[in-house]
Design a protein around this motif. Structure first.
Motif, mmCIF file in Angstrom:
data_model
loop_
_atom_site.group_PDB
_atom_site.id
_atom_site.type_symbol
_atom_site.label_atom_id
_atom_site.label_comp_id
_atom_site.label_asym_id
_atom_site.label_seq_id
_atom_site.Cartn_x
_atom_site.Cartn_y
_atom_site.Cartn_z
ATOM 1 N N VAL A 52 0.852 -1.187 0.000
ATOM 2 C CA VAL A 52 0.000 0.000 0.000
ATOM 3 C C VAL A 52 0.885 1.232 0.000
ATOM 4 C CG1 VAL A 52 -1.907 -1.170 1.150
ATOM 5 C CG2 VAL A 52 -0.175 -0.019 2.522
ATOM 6 N N THR A 53 0.388 2.260 -0.626
ATOM 7 C CA THR A 53 1.140 3.515 -0.707
ATOM 8 C C THR A 53 0.180 4.675 -0.506
ATOM 9 O OG1 THR A 53 2.712 2.547 -2.268
ATOM 10 C CG2 THR A 53 2.644 4.949 -2.117
ATOM 11 N N ALA A 54 0.499 5.520 0.415
ATOM 12 C CA ALA A 54 -0.271 6.751 0.643
ATOM 13 C C ALA A 54 0.600 7.932 0.262
ATOM 14 C CB ALA A 54 -0.719 6.860 2.098
ATOM 15 N N HIS A 55 0.017 8.876 -0.412
ATOM 16 C CA HIS A 55 0.758 10.055 -0.873
ATOM 17 C C HIS A 55 0.374 11.265 -0.037
ATOM 18 C CE1 HIS A 55 2.714 12.924 -3.473
ATOM 19 N NE2 HIS A 55 1.576 13.582 -3.598
ATOM 20 N N ASP A 56 1.377 11.946 0.421
ATOM 21 C CA ASP A 56 1.154 13.184 1.171
ATOM 22 C C ASP A 56 1.724 14.336 0.352
ATOM 23 O OD1 ASP A 56 1.179 15.344 3.025
ATOM 24 O OD2 ASP A 56 1.137 13.917 4.679
ATOM 25 N N PRO A 57 0.880 15.258 -0.103
ATOM 26 C CA PRO A 57 1.391 16.333 -0.955
ATOM 27 C C PRO A 57 2.292 17.324 -0.237
ATOM 28 C CG PRO A 57 -0.936 16.658 -0.474
ATOM 29 C CD PRO A 57 -0.575 15.323 0.076
ATOM 30 N N ASP A 58 2.391 17.227 1.099
ATOM 31 C CA ASP A 58 3.307 18.107 1.810
ATOM 32 C C ASP A 58 4.749 17.705 1.506
ATOM 33 O OD1 ASP A 58 1.217 19.557 2.964
ATOM 34 O OD2 ASP A 58 0.989 18.082 4.559
ATOM 35 N N SER A 59 5.695 18.339 2.168
ATOM 36 C CA SER A 59 7.102 18.069 1.892
ATOM 37 C C SER A 59 7.838 17.771 3.185
ATOM 38 C CB SER A 59 7.757 19.261 1.171
ATOM 39 O OG SER A 59 7.737 20.405 2.008
ATOM 40 N N ASP A 60 9.072 17.222 3.019
ATOM 41 C CA ASP A 60 9.969 16.924 4.134
ATOM 42 C C ASP A 60 9.270 16.042 5.169
ATOM 43 O OD1 ASP A 60 11.873 18.420 2.813
ATOM 44 O OD2 ASP A 60 11.283 20.277 3.818
ATOM 45 N N GLU A 61 9.391 16.404 6.458
ATOM 46 C CA GLU A 61 8.796 15.592 7.515
ATOM 47 C C GLU A 61 7.280 15.551 7.430
ATOM 48 O OE1 GLU A 61 10.177 13.623 9.777
ATOM 49 O OE2 GLU A 61 12.087 13.996 8.781
ATOM 50 N N ASN A 62 6.688 16.606 6.935
ATOM 51 C CA ASN A 62 5.227 16.626 6.805
ATOM 52 C C ASN A 62 4.737 15.602 5.791
ATOM 53 O OD1 ASN A 62 5.107 18.754 8.632
ATOM 54 N ND2 ASN A 62 5.212 20.315 7.024
ATOM 55 N N ALA A 63 5.628 15.126 4.938
ATOM 56 C CA ALA A 63 5.238 14.155 3.914
ATOM 57 C C ALA A 63 5.802 12.765 4.188
ATOM 58 C CB ALA A 63 5.707 14.629 2.533
ATOM 59 N N HIS A 64 6.519 12.592 5.323
ATOM 60 C CA HIS A 64 7.058 11.279 5.650
ATOM 61 C C HIS A 64 5.947 10.412 6.227
ATOM 62 C CE1 HIS A 64 9.274 8.297 8.163
ATOM 63 N NE2 HIS A 64 9.988 8.223 7.042
ATOM 64 N N VAL A 65 5.610 9.352 5.538
ATOM 65 C CA VAL A 65 4.438 8.541 5.884
ATOM 66 C C VAL A 65 4.884 7.224 6.496
ATOM 67 C CG1 VAL A 65 2.349 7.443 4.987
ATOM 68 C CG2 VAL A 65 3.150 9.591 3.995
ATOM 69 N N THR A 66 4.217 6.830 7.583
ATOM 70 C CA THR A 66 4.386 5.508 8.195
ATOM 71 C C THR A 66 3.039 4.809 8.218
ATOM 72 O OG1 THR A 66 4.064 6.442 10.405
ATOM 73 C CG2 THR A 66 6.339 6.255 9.602
ATOM 74 N N TYR A 67 3.090 3.461 8.251
ATOM 75 C CA TYR A 67 1.881 2.665 8.126
ATOM 76 C C TYR A 67 1.721 1.759 9.348
ATOM 77 C CZ TYR A 67 2.646 4.072 3.283
ATOM 78 O OH TYR A 67 2.863 4.796 2.143
ATOM 79 N N SER A 68 0.475 1.467 9.689
ATOM 80 C CA SER A 68 0.164 0.557 10.792
ATOM 81 C C SER A 68 -1.164 -0.123 10.512
ATOM 82 C CB SER A 68 0.106 1.315 12.119
ATOM 83 O OG SER A 68 -0.937 2.291 12.095
ATOM 84 N N LEU A 69 -1.373 -1.271 11.216
ATOM 85 C CA LEU A 69 -2.611 -2.031 11.084
ATOM 86 C C LEU A 69 -3.500 -1.792 12.283
ATOM 87 C CD1 LEU A 69 -1.285 -5.475 9.768
ATOM 88 C CD2 LEU A 69 -2.330 -3.631 8.454
ATOM 89 N N SER A 70 -4.807 -1.870 12.066
ATOM 90 C CA SER A 70 -5.763 -1.706 13.151
ATOM 91 C C SER A 70 -5.745 -2.949 14.034
ATOM 92 C CB SER A 70 -7.162 -1.476 12.581
ATOM 93 O OG SER A 70 -7.558 -2.585 11.810
ATOM 94 N N GLU A 71 -6.142 -2.769 15.294
ATOM 95 C CA GLU A 71 -6.163 -3.873 16.249
ATOM 96 C C GLU A 71 -7.491 -4.604 16.166
ATOM 97 O OE1 GLU A 71 -3.720 -4.985 17.986
ATOM 98 O OE2 GLU A 71 -2.319 -3.429 17.330
ATOM 99 N N ASP A 72 -7.749 -5.267 15.046
ATOM 100 C CA ASP A 72 -8.954 -6.070 14.889
ATOM 101 C C ASP A 72 -8.626 -7.537 15.153
ATOM 102 O OD1 ASP A 72 -10.324 -3.799 14.197
ATOM 103 O OD2 ASP A 72 -9.928 -4.038 12.060
ATOM 104 N N THR A 73 -9.685 -8.360 15.227
ATOM 105 C CA THR A 73 -9.505 -9.781 15.501
ATOM 106 C C THR A 73 -10.211 -10.601 14.438
ATOM 107 O OG1 THR A 73 -11.448 -9.831 16.941
ATOM 108 C CG2 THR A 73 -9.301 -9.402 17.979
ATOM 109 N N LEU A 74 -9.747 -11.825 14.267
ATOM 110 C CA LEU A 74 -10.372 -12.812 13.379
ATOM 111 C C LEU A 74 -10.382 -14.139 14.122
ATOM 112 C CD1 LEU A 74 -11.490 -13.664 10.592
ATOM 113 C CD2 LEU A 74 -9.130 -14.170 9.922
ATOM 114 N N GLN A 75 -11.596 -14.645 14.361
ATOM 115 C CA GLN A 75 -11.761 -15.886 15.116
ATOM 116 C C GLN A 75 -11.063 -15.773 16.462
ATOM 117 O OE1 GLN A 75 -10.297 -19.008 12.582
ATOM 118 N NE2 GLN A 75 -11.934 -18.795 11.052
ATOM 119 N N ASP A 76 -11.316 -14.615 17.142
ATOM 120 C CA ASP A 76 -10.775 -14.319 18.474
ATOM 121 C C ASP A 76 -9.248 -14.257 18.496
ATOM 122 O OD1 ASP A 76 -13.365 -14.245 19.438
ATOM 123 O OD2 ASP A 76 -13.371 -16.386 19.924
ATOM 124 N N VAL A 77 -8.646 -14.077 17.319
ATOM 125 C CA VAL A 77 -7.191 -13.942 17.239
ATOM 126 C C VAL A 77 -6.879 -12.593 16.589
ATOM 127 C CG1 VAL A 77 -5.056 -14.912 16.318
ATOM 128 C CG2 VAL A 77 -6.912 -16.433 17.021
#
Length: 819
Positions: free
Chosen positions: A474-499
């Motif tokens: 996955v790729t997200a684009h931030d039209p800002d620049s420098d640190e304002n455009a540095h993007v990090t990714y994370s997953l939500s804390e959901d579960t599947l079959q109680d895992v």
């Protein structure tokens, strides 16, 4: 009072000017006259004395005279009548070419008061010019296999007149092969095009002579003609191609005569004469032809005489490249003449901000600069402008100082750098200008969250994937620049079959690559839904979400599972009964199998892999039904062994096999009778052994019969309870099918606990086999006990009592005979 009298004089003169064929306007001291071109010398233009409110005899005393703005004196002042008259023949086309309006400016100087009165004289056009072609004959070459409908551009005619007096229409003489289409350009110029209406035949007629007539709309109309010579040539499959569709050059007006301005270049992929390219003018006037020359072989454009900016600051023409057979193409040539003047305006930037934040409020000062021109008077009066589509504006300060300020909010993501052009123009004739560029960088603020291209994605991966494999990015684009455009990714804390989802999938926070932490099993779960969040590194940070659906695709990793007949655990096989009186197509049994996969991986097909008697039985490809292929004969063996293979449609396909034993007899007693007739014991010892075996089988059968009766009683009781539940409104949808047992269940159970007896003359080879449960329903004939719905009717045990003995005998089935 004097003003009202002057207004009255103006109105009177206006009526007089209409009668004399001239026209005059007067407003705020500005006087406009009109006169037809080609008038005789001394023709009346306007009454200067009346328009100035003077008597004719006052003109000399006040020193009234003409101060012309041009180099040629076209008008003179009659001191006796006080009127403005022509000094000679006036040619409008020579003065103004094809301008829509031709105005001649001059000033009237009254020396006693040192006053200047501007006067404009409009030269009105008359139809004194006929349309004229550049050449009297045009040569057009057309390939003989050219398809009808193809157009060939022709040289247009030129009429120096304007309006309705200019060129209006073209006409082609009647002929069999050609017609004429007239196109109108963006500038209103009409271009004739020759249209091929009928295929040409060079052998029939090699040259066609046409006449093109151009007419204007004057009264009376004038016209000009040109001859068209159409030469039919052989096939030429490539036309010349210019490297550029438009050539531009800018030169100062003081270049020497013979200066090379530019060179047009076209190539033709053909060879020989078909690839020889020559250049010529196409869209050009007679005047331009006197100024420029084009080398027909090299394409170099040079001057024939000196250029004059005051005469024309811009030339537009067309050149055409033509190969030997006549295929041609054209390109536009634009020549801009730069004026050579004394001094241009100067811009001095005293202060400038090279970088401003994008949240800067409107009205912020960006730059301060000073304008000056070393000339004086009108030539020294400088004005400054910027482009209208910029979010900036100019504010005038003291003297000739200007401020450049923001006019609206800025957005760095739309434009991060503004190259602002300040254009300073003086008031001279012609005006001179200077351009100064101010570069303004817009600094970024964190005003945009990261954005995914789509709000949701779907990913399809096959099951049994390797652990740790990359499954998506996955790729997200931030039209800002420098640190304002540095993007990090994370997953939500959901579960599947109680895992937690994080135990199935992980994401690289920097790259956005998702990895599978487990090998997915389609039979365990088929889809996984999660949410990915993208954060920037601004202060405060902004984020956005995206939903991701991972769908597990099935692979052929499960072989078919045979449900019926069930596979025994001791290596023995169940026996199915086929009566000898069975007709071809008689249903012996049915193989039932399932596959845990899906789609074509679970599509099953059945086929007979091996048979002890080939051609006796067939297996339904899709149903698994085992049927007789022909009528059974006496010579057919009592025991038939069949091997059925069940195969899915996966890639590669998986399969399972089951072995069926079919006893060819009308009933169980027949099976026993066949066993007895096979061989008579050779001695008393073999006979006694056989007797003992029969007695043992009979005892086991009695015990088995008692067990069956008890089981039937339990099944009937359970069935009775289910009927009571059904009557009370309870649904049966959730009750397993195994809870409903009728006569069919008895039959299945009988076969489940079947025995196999092998009797031979040799006591060492006789044996009794207790096979595993087999649920084939083929050993009880339909005539022995009528089959009814076990859920709707009760079982008539009395009806089946007479068959107890036969059941007792039939309990000894699945016989295998060994000789």
């Amino acid at each position: 009072m004097a003003a009202r009298q002057r207004d009255g004089d103006y109105r009177g003169f206006f009526l007089l000017s209409i009668l004399l064929g001239t026209w005059k306007e007067a407003w705020t001291g500005h006087i406009l006259y009109s006169v037809l071109e080609e008038t005789d010398k001394g023709s009346f233009v306007g009454n200067i004395a009346t328009d100035l409110g003077l008597q004719p005899q006052e003109l000399a005393g006040r020193g009234v005279r003409i101060v012309s703005r041009g180099r040629t004196q076209l008008f003179a002042l009659n001191p006796r009548s006080g009127s403005l008259v022509t000094t000679g023949r006036i040619d409008r086309e020579e003065l103004c070419a094809q301008s829509a309006r031709c105005l001649v400016n001059l000033n009237i100087l009254m020396e006693d008061k040192m006053n200047l009165y501007p006067i404009q004289v409009e030269i009105m056009d008359v139809n004194d010019n006929a349309p004229r072609f550049l050449t009297e004959e045009m040569n057009v070459k057309i390939v003989e296999n050219t398809a009808p409908g193809v157009r060939f551009p022709l040289n247009e005619a030129r009429d120096p007149d304007v309006g309705t007096n200019s060129l209006q229409s073209y006409q082609l003489n009647p002929n069999r092969h050609f017609s004429l289409v007239v196109q109108t350009g963006d500038d209103g110029t009409k271009y004739p095009e020759l249209v091929l209406d009928r295929v040409l035949d060079r052998e029939e007629e090699a040259v066609h002579h046409l006449l093109l007539t151009a007419s204007d709309g004057g009264s009376p109309p004038r016209s000009g003609t040109a001859r068209i010579r159409v030469t039919v040539v052989d096939v030429n499959d490539h036309a010349p191609v210019f490297f550029l569709p438009q050539y531009q050059v800018t030169v100062p007006e003081n270049v020497p005569v013979g200066t090379r301005l530019l060179a047009v270049n076209a190539t033709d992929l053909d060879e020989g004469v078909n690839g020889e390219v020559t250049y010529s003018f196409r869209k050009i006037t007679q005047k331009i032809l006197q100024i420029f020359q084009l080398n027909s072989h090299t394409g170099e454009l040079s001057t024939l005489e000196g250029l004059d900016y005051e005469d024309s600051g811009y030339y537009e023409m067309e050149v055409q490249a033509q190969d030997g057979p006549g295929s041609m193409t054209r390109a536009k040539v634009l020549i801009t003449i730069l004026d050579v003047n004394d001094n241009a305006p100067e811009v001095t930037v005293t202060s400038v901000s090279s970088s401003i934040p994008e949240d800067t409020p409107p009205g912020t000062v960006i730059a301060l600069f000073y304008l000056q021109d070393r000339d004086s008077g009108k030539n020294g009066e400088v004005t400054c402008t910027i482009s209208e589509n910029l979010p900036f504006k100019l504010e005038r300060s003291i003297d000739n100082y200007y401020r450049l300020v923001t006019a609206e909010n800025l957005d760095r993501e739309k434009l991060s750098v503004y190259n602002i052009t300040l254009k300073a123009t003086d008031g001279g004739t012609p005006p001179l200008s200077t351009e100064t560029h101010i570069l303004v960088n817009v600094a970024d603020t964190n005003d945009n969250p990261p954005a995914f291209p789509h709000s949701s994605y779907s990913v399809f991966i096959p099951e049994n994937n390797p652990r740790g494999a990359s499954i998506f990015s996955v790729t997200a684009h931030d039209p800002d620049s420098d640190e304002n455009a540095h993007v990090t990714y994370s997953l939500s804390e959901d579960t599947l079959q109680d895992v937690s989802i994080s135990s199935y999938v992980s994401i690289n926070s920097d790259t956005g690559v998702l990895y599978a932490l487990h090998s997915f099993d389609y039979e365990q779960f088929r889809d996984l839904r999660l949410r990915v969040t993208a954060h920037d590194s601004g202060d405060p940070p902004l984020s956005s979400n995206m939903s991701l659906s991972i769908f597990v695709l099935d692979q052929n990793d499960n072989p078919p599972e045979i449900l019926y007949p069930s596979l025994p655990t001791d290596g023995s096989t169940g026996v199915e009964l086929a009566p000898r009186s069975a007709e071809p197509g008689y249903l012996v049994t049915k193989v039932v199998a399932v596959d845990r996969d899906s789609g074509q991986n679970a599509w099953l097909s059945y086929r007979l892999l091996k048979a002890s008697e080939p051609g006796l039985f067939t297996v339904g490809l899709h149903t698994g039904e085992v049927r007789t292929a022909r009528a059974l004969l006496d010579r057919d063996a009592l025991k038939q062994s069949l091997v059925v293979v069940v195969q899915d449609h996966g890639q590669p396909p998986l399969s399972a096999t089951v072995t069926l034993t079919v006893a060819v007899a009308d009933s169980i007693p027949d099976v026993l009778a066949d066993l007895g007739s096979i061989r008579t014991p050779a001695n008393s010892d073999d006979s006694d052994l056989t007797l003992y075996l029969v007695v043992a089988v009979a005892a086991v059968s009695c015990i088995f019969l008692a067990f069956v009766i008890v089981l039937l009683a339990l099944r009937v009781r359970r069935w009775h309870k289910s009927r009571l539940l059904q009557a009370s409104g309870s649904g049966l949808g959730g009750v397993p099918a195994s809870h409903f047992v009728g006569v069919d269940g008895v039959r299945a159970f009988l076969q489940t606990y079947s025995h196999e007896v092998s009797l031979t003359a040799d006591s060492r080879k006789s044996h009794l086999i207790f096979p595993q449960p087999n649920y084939a329903d083929t050993l009880l004939s339909q005539e022995s006990c009528e089959k009814k719905d076990p859920l709707l009717t009760s079982i008539d045990f009395q009806q089946c009592t007479d068959e107890a003995q036969s059941i007792q005998v039939r309990s000894v089935f699945h016989l295998s005979l060994y000789c």
